[in-house]
Design an enzyme around this catalytic site. Structure first.
Site, PDB file in Angstrom:
ATOM      1  N   HIS A   1      13.361 -22.128  -6.555  1.00 23.39           N
ATOM      2  CA  HIS A   1      13.807 -23.442  -7.000  1.00 23.39           C
ATOM      3  C   HIS A   1      15.189 -23.304  -7.634  1.00 23.39           C
ATOM      4  O   HIS A   1      15.376 -22.483  -8.543  1.00 23.39           O
ATOM      5  CB  HIS A   1      12.828 -24.040  -8.019  1.00 23.39           C
ATOM      6  CG  HIS A   1      11.427 -24.159  -7.510  1.00 23.39           C
ATOM      7  ND1 HIS A   1      11.055 -25.076  -6.561  1.00 23.39           N
ATOM      8  CD2 HIS A   1      10.310 -23.448  -7.803  1.00 23.39           C
ATOM      9  CE1 HIS A   1       9.764 -24.945  -6.302  1.00 23.39           C
ATOM     10  NE2 HIS A   1       9.299 -23.960  -7.044  1.00 23.39           N
ATOM     11  N   ASN A  39       5.669 -30.822  -7.625  1.00 22.37           N
ATOM     12  CA  ASN A  39       5.543 -31.168  -9.039  1.00 22.37           C
ATOM     13  C   ASN A  39       6.803 -30.799  -9.808  1.00 22.37           C
ATOM     14  O   ASN A  39       7.107 -31.394 -10.843  1.00 22.37           O
ATOM     15  CB  ASN A  39       4.331 -30.462  -9.647  1.00 22.37           C
ATOM     16  CG  ASN A  39       3.020 -31.069  -9.174  1.00 22.37           C
ATOM     17  OD1 ASN A  39       2.944 -32.253  -8.894  1.00 22.37           O
ATOM     18  ND2 ASN A  39       1.994 -30.251  -9.063  1.00 22.37           N
TER      19      ASN A  39
END
Length: 269
Positions: A221, A190
């Site tokens: 991330h 997502n």
């Protein structure tokens, strides 16, 4: 009073529902539940003080002013299209589903009085990236690192027979685009969708790498966005939630996004 209908009554949907009852009972009311798994729906119904009825997806949208999706990327195009056509606000947890047919829901959104809400998820820096996007974005890249067990059930891993449990060092298992990664890792990426939509770059131009890393116990991330007025580089580390596929930061991001409906103060772009 905001009438909230919930689609998806699993762990994430249950947390959202309990938060609404606990924190926002003066301004919101759960009016309907829907899940393809009736056991999940009935279990959550018993746990909630209001015991909202379990109804069809169509009935959830009809009864609600805010439709809260917490099901899966596969149902997002259907939920978003139906909610916006009914002029409902819709809150999407499975943001990856928005990259499957972006032109379709954008076309419906232009004619709708409803609004679409997308949490930042496990990313930081989206405010700055949206500011960069007012000019020209030259490059968007995302590198996601997760423990192998968070990736083992992904379609991409299963179809290729990858034995991630055998890894002893960090290994790039996917290098492609946001459009492709959403189908390859629908429960893990997502963040790729949120980044792509915030930057305004087409899904086939957002570069994504997935790294299975047996040396870490957190989700990492790394974002790198370059535009005509500057560059943003950001590294986010979050421990997994009770669901190893989802970062705890993503869970909390959704809670903060909910505040936009109910709290009088909104901070950030």
């Amino acid at each position: 009073m905001v009438r909230v209908g919930l689609i998806g009554c699993g762990t994430i949907g249950g947390q959202r529902a309990r938060t609404i009852e606990r924190r926002y009972h003066r301004t919101a009311r759960l009016v309907a539940l829907h899940d393809t798994n009736q056991l999940h729906a009935k279990t959550l119904q018993r746990q909630l003080r209001s015991h909202p009825p379990i109804v069809s997806l169509h009935q959830v949208i009809r009864r609600s002013t805010l439709v809260l999706e917490a099901a899966s990327a596969a149902v997002v195009p259907t939920v978003v299209a139906a909610a916006l056509r009914a002029h409902r606000d819709v809150f999407v947890m499975s943001a990856g589903g928005l990259l499957r047919s972006p032109a379709a829901w954008r076309r419906i959104l232009r004619r709708s009085r409803g609004r679409l809400y997308i949490p930042s998820g496990a990313l930081a820096g989206l405010d700055g990236i949206k500011a960069l996007a007012t000019g020209r974005i030259r490059r968007v890249t995302l590198t996601t690192r997760k423990p192998p067990r968070a990736l083992t059930e992904a379609p991409y891993v299963r179809q290729r027979g990858l034995r991630l449990e055998r890894l002893r060092r960090p290994t790039v298992i996917f290098d492609g685009t946001a459009r492709d990664v959403v189908r390859a890792f629908p429960q893990n990426t997502n963040v790729a969708a949120a980044l792509t939509l915030a930057s305004g770059v087409a899904p086939h131009r957002t570069r994504v790498r997935i790294v299975a890393d047996p040396t870490i116990r957190v989700n990492l991330h790394e974002v790198d966005v370059e535009g005509s007025c500057g560059r943003i580089q950001c590294r986010v580390q979050s421990r997994p939630s009770r669901n190893p596929k989802t970062s705890e930061l993503a869970v909390r991001s959704a809670l903060v996004t909910l505040r936009r409906f109910f709290d009088p103060v909104v901070i950030g772009t």
